[in-house]
Design an enzyme around this catalytic site. Structure first.
Site, PDB file in Angstrom:
ATOM      1  N   HIS A 284      -6.490  -9.365   2.942  1.00  0.00           N
ATOM      2  CA  HIS A 284      -5.897  -8.050   3.212  1.00  0.00           C
ATOM      3  C   HIS A 284      -4.392  -8.076   2.907  1.00  0.00           C
ATOM      4  O   HIS A 284      -3.868  -7.202   2.207  1.00  0.00           O
ATOM      5  CB  HIS A 284      -6.158  -7.664   4.674  1.00  0.00           C
ATOM      6  CG  HIS A 284      -5.392  -6.473   5.153  1.00  0.00           C
ATOM      7  ND1 HIS A 284      -5.944  -5.222   5.235  1.00  0.00           N
ATOM      8  CD2 HIS A 284      -4.102  -6.345   5.569  1.00  0.00           C
ATOM      9  CE1 HIS A 284      -5.028  -4.370   5.683  1.00  0.00           C
ATOM     10  NE2 HIS A 284      -3.902  -5.028   5.904  1.00  0.00           N
ATOM     11  N   GLU A 285      -3.693  -9.110   3.406  1.00  0.00           N
ATOM     12  CA  GLU A 285      -2.243  -9.203   3.165  1.00  0.00           C
ATOM     13  C   GLU A 285      -1.956  -9.378   1.676  1.00  0.00           C
ATOM     14  O   GLU A 285      -0.987  -8.834   1.152  1.00  0.00           O
ATOM     15  CB  GLU A 285      -1.629 -10.364   3.962  1.00  0.00           C
ATOM     16  CG  GLU A 285      -1.789 -10.263   5.480  1.00  0.00           C
ATOM     17  CD  GLU A 285      -1.221  -8.977   6.058  1.00  0.00           C
ATOM     18  OE1 GLU A 285      -0.303  -8.404   5.471  1.00  0.00           O
ATOM     19  OE2 GLU A 285      -1.727  -8.520   7.113  1.00  0.00           O
ATOM     20  N   HIS A 288      -1.839  -6.087   0.008  1.00  0.00           N
ATOM     21  CA  HIS A 288      -0.535  -5.407   0.078  1.00  0.00           C
ATOM     22  C   HIS A 288       0.365  -5.889  -1.059  1.00  0.00           C
ATOM     23  O   HIS A 288       1.088  -5.108  -1.669  1.00  0.00           O
ATOM     24  CB  HIS A 288       0.154  -5.696   1.412  1.00  0.00           C
ATOM     25  CG  HIS A 288      -0.419  -4.925   2.565  1.00  0.00           C
ATOM     26  ND1 HIS A 288      -0.623  -3.570   2.524  1.00  0.00           N
ATOM     27  CD2 HIS A 288      -0.817  -5.330   3.805  1.00  0.00           C
ATOM     28  CE1 HIS A 288      -1.127  -3.179   3.691  1.00  0.00           C
ATOM     29  NE2 HIS A 288      -1.263  -4.228   4.472  1.00  0.00           N
ATOM     30  N   GLU A 361      -3.047   0.677   4.136  1.00  0.00           N
ATOM     31  CA  GLU A 361      -3.933  -0.193   4.921  1.00  0.00           C
ATOM     32  C   GLU A 361      -5.378  -0.082   4.435  1.00  0.00           C
ATOM     33  O   GLU A 361      -6.077  -1.080   4.307  1.00  0.00           O
ATOM     34  CB  GLU A 361      -3.852   0.143   6.409  1.00  0.00           C
ATOM     35  CG  GLU A 361      -2.504  -0.158   7.051  1.00  0.00           C
ATOM     36  CD  GLU A 361      -2.028  -1.588   6.831  1.00  0.00           C
ATOM     37  OE1 GLU A 361      -2.857  -2.509   6.832  1.00  0.00           O
ATOM     38  OE2 GLU A 361      -0.815  -1.773   6.620  1.00  0.00           O
TER      39      GLU A 361
HETATM   40 ZN   LIG Z   1      -2.017  -4.331   6.426  1.00  0.00          ZN
END
Ligand SMILES: [Zn+2]
Length: 421
Positions: A284-285, A288, A361
């Site tokens: 997930h990171e 980003h 997100e």
């Molecule tokens: Zn996040």
């Protein structure tokens, strides 16, 4: 004219207060009603006992009740400095000190700004102390000791002083020296300064407060290396941080740009999660990073910055602006007044920024699920994080739409399921 300015401000100030207050009350009522209705909410039903659910509700309610008083207190503090003559007093004091030590108008400006900053720091201590040693401690989250709390505050003060004073001096000098278009110069300077901060924060500032260590050898690290290679992220930028010395809350974040970019996992998070879940959080990171979310946020902020500086440049030459709040016209007075007043007019942009953040997100979640070719680990990581942090399972939809930088866990899980299946 002065009267009109004061009233205009008060109307916006009151509107902001009402919005914040009503949203908080709605949220409290919503959470209580959902809990009284009985069942543990969807997605959590077989993960969470009725007792644990109740505890998370109590935590949310306690935070909301605290927020109610903190909101009123904060408003009173702001009104006090604006309308009690304190600002004029600070400015007179700054002028006298600057004269005594031959510091000139810049010296006066710096002393004035420091006095105002100190006022808010001292006022903020009350809520900070209660939140840390009252609220967080009551629910078993606080791990910070009094000595560490004090050193943290002192370090923040020193850092704020070391960075803030030169920053202010340059702004005040640009206002003085570059004429009518000072705001364009200031814009260039502040933008460069922001970039610099993004680069030096992870490598120079954050390590002053926490220990950052490369992830330890083992199965998890091996899996991470493989994941990083697949995604194209340098593993030298993955760290674990000793968040547990302050709080039992767990988290992970991505920060920095260029060479300074890094993913930080709290040690508390690593303890609570399985390897699969930890990998999902990392993916997930990395999402980003891959989708350049920090850069995108920066561009939006840059537009706001330019607009803000332009408005400030108009106000600086507008005499009634100072008179309305009992101040003599000066660059430093304009700067401080603007920063104290502008929030009441710009706070409506907050939800828009949150909307953008929530979009990011969703994108990062989707990236994680697609990269791992499975949405389950991300889902489980989300559920796990939500439970361990006693997060609000059922926020009022208006409240979360307004305040949340992340979609609610239920929203995120639904999105993952619909996209990955
Ligand atoms: Zn996040």
């Amino acid at each position: 004219m002065e009267q009109t300015i004061v009233w205009l401000f008060l109307v916006f100030f009151a509107a902001e207060f009402v919005v914040e207050f009503v949203l908080n009350e709605l949220n409290l009522r919503h959470v209580r009603a959902r809990c009284d209705a009985g069942q543990v909410p969807d997605f959590f039903r077989d993960k969470l006992s009725r007792e644990e659910y109740k505890k998370s509700v109590e935590y949310t309610l306690a935070k909301g009740r605290f927020q109610r008083w903190a909101e009123i207190y904060g408003r009173l503090i702001a009104l006090l400095i604006l309308f009690s003559g304190l600002l004029g007093l600070f400015d007179a004091l700054a002028a006298r000190l600057a004269q005594q030590f031959a510091l000139g108008i810049y010296g006066q400006g710096i002393i004035f700004c420091l006095a105002v900053a100190l006022y808010f720091i001292i006022a903020g201590l009350v809520t900070d102390l209660y939140s840390t040693f009252g609220l967080e401690a009551k629910f078993g989250f606080n791990k910070i000791t009094v000595p560490l709390f004090v050193t943290d505050k002192l370090k923040t003060l020193v850092l704020g002083f070391m960075i803030g004073v030169p920053f202010l001096l340059i702004i005040l000098w640009l206002m003085q020296a570059t004429g009518r278009f000072w705001w364009i110069w200031a814009f260039v300077f502040v933008s460069a300064f922001q970039l610099l901060m993004i680069v030096i924060f992870p490598t120079f500032i954050a390590p002053w407060f926490n220990k950052f260590e490369p992830l330890q050898e083992g199965e998890f690290r091996k899996r991470i290396l493989a994941l990083a290679e697949q995604v194209g992220f340098k593993t030298s930028g993955i760290y674990s941080m000793d968040g547990s010395k302050r709080s039992a809350h767990s988290n992970a974040y991505f920060t920095g740009i260029g060479k300074s970019k890094r993913i930080v996992l709290f040690d508390t998070l690593l303890e609570q999660m399985s390897i699969e879940q930890g990998l999902a959080v990392l993916a997930h990171e990395m999402g980003h990073y891959k989708m350049k979310h920090i850069q995108r946020m920066l561009i939006v902020q840059t537009v706001f910055l330019l607009a803000g500086l332009y408005v400030l440049s108009l106000l600086l030459d507008f005499q009634p602006f100072y008179a309305a709040f009992g101040l003599a016209p000066s660059h430093h007075a304009g700067l401080v007044l603007f920063s104290l007043l502008s929030g009441a007019f710009t706070f409506y942009f907050g939800p828009l920024m949150n909307l953008l953040s929530r979009k990011h997100e969703y994108e990062a979640d989707r990236f994680a699920a697609l990269t791992l070719r499975d949405g389950k680990p991300m889902e489980e990581a989300l559920i796990n994080l939500t439970i361990k942090n006693l997060s609000n399972l059922t926020p009022h939809p208006w409240y979360s739409a307004y305040h949340y930088s992340h979609p609610t866990p239920a929203e995120r899980i639904s999105a993952i399921r619909s996209q990955v299946g």
